[in-house]
Design an enzyme around this catalytic site. Structure first.
Site, mmCIF file in Angstrom:
data_model
loop_
_atom_site.group_PDB
_atom_site.id
_atom_site.type_symbol
_atom_site.label_atom_id
_atom_site.label_comp_id
_atom_site.label_asym_id
_atom_site.label_seq_id
_atom_site.Cartn_x
_atom_site.Cartn_y
_atom_site.Cartn_z
ATOM 1 N N ARG A 255 61.662 114.109 -59.979
ATOM 2 C CA ARG A 255 62.854 113.427 -59.505
ATOM 3 C C ARG A 255 64.231 113.452 -60.481
ATOM 4 N NH1 ARG A 255 62.056 106.790 -58.182
ATOM 5 N NH2 ARG A 255 64.084 106.573 -57.035
ATOM 6 N N LYS B 275 57.066 107.013 -61.385
ATOM 7 C CA LYS B 275 58.486 106.789 -60.695
ATOM 8 C C LYS B 275 59.091 107.836 -59.937
ATOM 9 C CE LYS B 275 59.052 103.338 -60.282
ATOM 10 N NZ LYS B 275 58.109 102.338 -59.307
ATOM 11 N N LYS C 63 57.079 99.178 -54.138
ATOM 12 C CA LYS C 63 57.531 100.248 -54.097
ATOM 13 C C LYS C 63 58.930 100.289 -53.031
ATOM 14 C CE LYS C 63 54.212 102.283 -55.746
ATOM 15 N NZ LYS C 63 54.364 102.789 -57.377
#
Length: 373
Positions: free
Chosen positions: A211, A130, A336
């Site tokens: 991220r 992710k 997504k």
């Protein structure tokens, strides 16, 4: 009497000279015909065996592995592709975006499928889940010097007992000048993966897409919830005793974001210079810049630029512009860009405080400030 003798002698001499001249001419003619015929036949035989000439002198790496004629054919195709890539910057900017890299990519794919070999990967996208790994894979695989496996093989975490020959067999065919790449994000958090990859090749290049760990955890939970609607709430999973308790680091969605702990394991087997960290946030706001740095890390010419991207407002991330060979632009799949589950701001702040020391140490180790705090 003497006059008659002289006249007869003169006639004989004339006849002899004539016959000698004719004989000599015939002999010369015969030799000429035989010699010319032999030369023509030899040249025809040579021409029948000669390979078509290459336009340039590149592609030398293939010459030692292929037969002469096949080598020259590959060399010609490679040189033509390289020439087109080299001249792409000089083309008219008004031309449909992506047409030149699509042509070069298709040409190299065709040559690779015919003359290439299946090789173990030179580079791996090892994480994180992710974080944006699928986007990096889809963006980098449009480069004509990259061949990538589309699916996740999970060799170094789930299928290692199948052996390297099985793993190699999954790979696309590549030329010596091309990079073989695969993506499996779970490698980054698999303790055995660094040792196993180093055993395959200690010089492997590793790409890690990271991220903001809080956003990543929420995205991870959102994906799981879409598959299992009856799971507990985010708060119940993230904390040991509800939102007032300690963060539960045994929950995988939380633990993945503790990047420095996983990185320390990788640094036991690989140099930091062999690892490239992609910002998942910058991949959305500046895809060309992030992919430019990925190309530099892999030793590739910067072919993927800002003219290949456009921002899809519906999905909330960049897509590839439509190449000439396609009727549609290339965007990531429906899974997504999901809308994240709404999480209470107090819970988000608690997680930010939890991750802050891990983030700071991660920044210091990799030499980048990802500005998550």
């Amino acid at each position: 009497m003497a006059h008659r003798f002289l006249s007869s002698a003169n006639r004989f001499s004339a006849r002899f000279a004539f016959i000698f001249t004719v004989s000599l001419s015939c002999t010369y003619l015969c030799y000429s015909i035989i010699f010319c015929r032999g030369t023509i036949m030899t040249n025809q035989g040579y021409e029948g065996k000669r390979c078509p000439p290459s336009k340039n002198a590149g592609g030398k790496k293939l010459l030692g592995k292929l037969d002469n004629c096949a080598s020259l054919e590959v060399r010609s195709a490679l040189d033509e592709s390289a020439a087109q890539r080299g001249s792409s910057d000089l083309r008219d900017q008004s031309k449909a975006p992506g047409s030149h890299w699509t042509d070069a990519k298709l040409r190299n794919m065709s040559v690779a499928q015919k003359y290439g070999n299946k090789k173990l990967p030179n580079a791996l996208i090892v994480g994180v889940k992710k974080g944006g790994t699928r986007a990096v894979l889809e963006f980098i695989r449009i480069h004509p010097d990259v061949r990538a496996l589309g699916t996740e093989p999970h060799f170094f975490d789930r299928n290692y007992d199948r052996g390297l020959d099985w793993y190699r067999g999954l790979m696309p065919r590549t030329l010596d000048s091309q990079i073989t790449l695969e993506k499996t994000p779970s490698y980054f958090v698999t303790r055995e993966a660094p040792r196993r990859i180093a055993s395959m090749s200690p010089e492997t290049k590793l790409i890690v897409v990271v991220r903001n760990p809080v956003t990543r955890a929420i995205s991870d939970y959102t994906q799981t919830l879409s598959k299992k609607p009856d799971i507990p709430t985010f708060e119940e999973l993230a904390f040991k005793n509800g939102s007032s308790g300690l963060v539960d680091t045994s929950w995988n969605a939380v633990r993945i974001g503790m990047y420095i702990l996983h990185l320390e394991n990788w640094l036991q087997y690989f140099r930091l210079s062999q690892m490239h960290f992609v910002s998942g946030e910058r991949l959305i706001t500046d895809p060309a810049g992030e992919m430019g740095r990925v190309q530099d890390f892999l030793g590739l010419k910067r072919i993927i630029t800002d003219k290949h991207f456009y921002f899809n407002r519906t999905k909330g991330f960049p897509c590839l512009k439509k190449p000439e060979s396609s009727s549609q632009p290339r965007c990531l799949g429906k899974s997504k860009g999901r809308t994240h589950v709404q999480i209470d701001q107090e819970v988000i702040e608690q997680l930010r405080e939890f991750y802050r020391p891990f983030n700071i140490k991660f920044y210091e180790t990799v030499g980048q400030d990802f500005k998550w705090d």
